[in-house]
Structures are given as C-alpha cells and as structure tokens.
Scaffold this active site. Structure first.
Site, short mmCIF file in Angstrom:
data_model
loop_
_atom_site.label_atom_id
_atom_site.label_comp_id
_atom_site.label_asym_id
_atom_site.label_seq_id
_atom_site.Cartn_x
_atom_site.Cartn_y
_atom_site.Cartn_z
N HIS A 1 -1.99 -5.48 1.44
CA HIS A 1 -3.12 -6.31 1.14
C HIS A 1 -2.93 -7.61 0.84
CE1 HIS A 1 -7.30 -7.26 -0.23
NE2 HIS A 1 -6.73 -7.59 -1.04
N THR B 1 -5.33 -7.83 10.58
CA THR B 1 -5.63 -6.54 9.75
C THR B 1 -5.30 -5.13 10.69
OG1 THR B 1 -7.64 -7.52 8.58
CG2 THR B 1 -7.59 -5.11 8.79
N LYS C 1 0.93 -1.11 -0.15
CA LYS C 1 -0.05 -0.05 0.01
C LYS C 1 0.85 1.24 0.03
CE LYS C 1 -3.74 -2.18 2.36
NZ LYS C 1 -4.86 -2.23 3.29
N ASN D 1 -2.15 -0.15 6.90
CA ASN D 1 -1.65 -1.50 7.37
C ASN D 1 -0.62 -2.11 6.48
OD1 ASN D 1 -3.35 -2.20 5.64
ND2 ASN D 1 -4.52 -3.34 6.98
N TYR E 1 -12.09 -1.90 -3.80
CA TYR E 1 -12.63 -2.37 -2.26
C TYR E 1 -14.30 -2.25 -2.52
CZ TYR E 1 -8.23 -2.25 -0.20
OH TYR E 1 -6.96 -2.60 0.26
N PHE F 1 -15.61 2.99 6.96
CA PHE F 1 -14.15 3.54 6.43
C PHE F 1 -13.82 3.50 4.67
CE2 PHE F 1 -14.19 -1.08 7.58
CZ PHE F 1 -13.57 -1.73 6.54
N GLU G 1 -9.84 -10.14 -7.61
CA GLU G 1 -8.73 -8.99 -7.55
C GLU G 1 -7.56 -9.30 -8.62
OE1 GLU G 1 -7.72 -9.30 -3.21
OE2 GLU G 1 -9.45 -8.40 -2.77
P1 CMP Z 1 -7.24 -4.88 3.68
O1 CMP Z 1 -6.69 -6.09 4.10
O2 CMP Z 1 -6.61 -4.19 2.36
O3 CMP Z 1 -8.93 -4.92 3.44
C1 CMP Z 1 -9.69 -3.94 3.64
C2 CMP Z 1 -8.95 -2.65 4.19
O4 CMP Z 1 -9.73 -1.91 4.84
C3 CMP Z 1 -7.98 -3.10 5.26
O5 CMP Z 1 -6.97 -3.88 4.84
C4 CMP Z 1 -7.56 -1.75 6.23
O6 CMP Z 1 -6.69 -1.02 5.15
C5 CMP Z 1 -9.08 -1.11 5.95
N1 CMP Z 1 -9.87 -1.49 7.25
C6 CMP Z 1 -10.15 -2.44 7.74
N2 CMP Z 1 -10.76 -2.11 8.86
C7 CMP Z 1 -10.74 -0.90 9.16
C8 CMP Z 1 -11.34 0.19 10.14
N3 CMP Z 1 -11.94 -0.40 11.15
N4 CMP Z 1 -10.91 1.18 10.12
C9 CMP Z 1 -10.51 1.67 8.94
N5 CMP Z 1 -9.97 0.94 7.93
C10 CMP Z 1 -10.04 -0.50 7.99
#
Ligand code: CMP
Length: 137
Positions: A115, A91, A9, A112, A49, A57, A126
């Site tokens: 992905h 996550t 990311k 984070n 997404y 979010f 995807e």
């Molecule tokens: P990812 O594995 O890419 O899948 C969805 C993404 O949404 C996740 O990683 C985070 O980057 C984001 N995400 C998931 N939960 C939350 C949350 N509670 N608040 C903000 N971002 C979130």
C-alpha cells in the site's frame, strides 16, 4: 521533500518479500524514515481504511489486512508519493506495468502486496496513524 506511508501487506510478509520491496524503494533513491513490523487488529485495519467504509470490499479488505503481520514504513524523498506508486504499479496487478511490485508478485486486486498513500492529504492521515513524530528520522 515529501513523506508517504507504505505498508508491506500480510501477503508480502508471508511471501518473504520485505527485503525485496524495501530494496526496490531504496534503489530508486527513496529513504526509509521509519519502519516497524506489527499485526493490525480488525478494528485497526478498519480505522486505517475508513475512507473505503462504503465500498463492497471493505469487510474482506480489513479481514485480509488483519490476517497476519505487516510492515509499516514512512518513506521520504522528492515526489515520494508518486515515486512509490510508480514502483508499486496499478492497484490491480492485471493492469500493473511490467517490473512493478504488484505485477511481479500480487495475486489479485485485494492481495496486492503493498500500500502507498495516494495523495498528500492521505499521507497526513496515514503517517500519524502508525508513527509519532519522534519515531520518524
Ligand atoms: P490499497 O492501495 O491498499 O488501497 C485500498 C485497497 O483496497 C487496495 O490497495 C486493495 O488491496 C483493495 N481493493 C481496491 N479495489 C478493490 C476491489 N475492487 N476489490 C477488492 N479489493 C480492492
């Protein structure tokens, strides 16, 4: 043999972690079948997404994912989906196990670093979102 879509990311790219992240996957016996660095538009991030469109979010996540370049990859191997997820960690970095990418580098649940597809049905959506058949080797 299984394939999964993985993204480094914008926060991971900004922190110069491309090599570190790829090494962690390769060291566990996974193979990079396709790879490119791109910048997602806001709409490109929203489309990727789309399953999260009702989540609170969604706007913030798609702003973040379009703020700078990302590295998208197809990773291949036995049980690649769960292996990649184990290497990434939970996550939320606060819940991620020691030694995982998110525990070591992530700032918070949104920023984070990486992905990875969560299941085969997600990978089936995807992977072709970013790669055509002839780009996956
Ligand atoms: P990812 O594995 O890419 O899948 C969805 C993404 O949404 C996740 O990683 C985070 O980057 C984001 N995400 C998931 N939960 C939350 C949350 N509670 N608040 C903000 N971002 C979130």
């Amino acid at each position: 043999m299984q394939r999964t879509l993985t993204i480094i990311k914008p926060d991971g790219v900004k922190k110069n972690l491309i090599g570190e992240v790829i090494s962690r996957f390769e060291r566990q016996g996974l193979r990079i079948a396709a790879l490119k660095k791109i910048k997602l538009s806001k709409d490109g991030a929203k489309g990727f997404y789309i399953v999260h469109r009702e989540r609170p979010f969604y706007e913030s996540l798609t702003d973040f994912m379009s703020e700078g370049p990302v590295v998208v990859m197809v990773i291949e191997g036995e049980n690649a989906i769960s292996k990649v997820r184990d290497i990434m960690g939970a996550t939320n970095p606060a819940d991620a196990a020691p030694g995982t990418i998110r525990r070591d580098f992530a700032e918070n649940v949104e920023r984070n670093i990486v992905h990875g597809s969560d299941k085969p049905e997600s990978a089936a959506f995807e992977i072709p979102y970013f790669f055509s058949q002839i780009e996956i080797l």
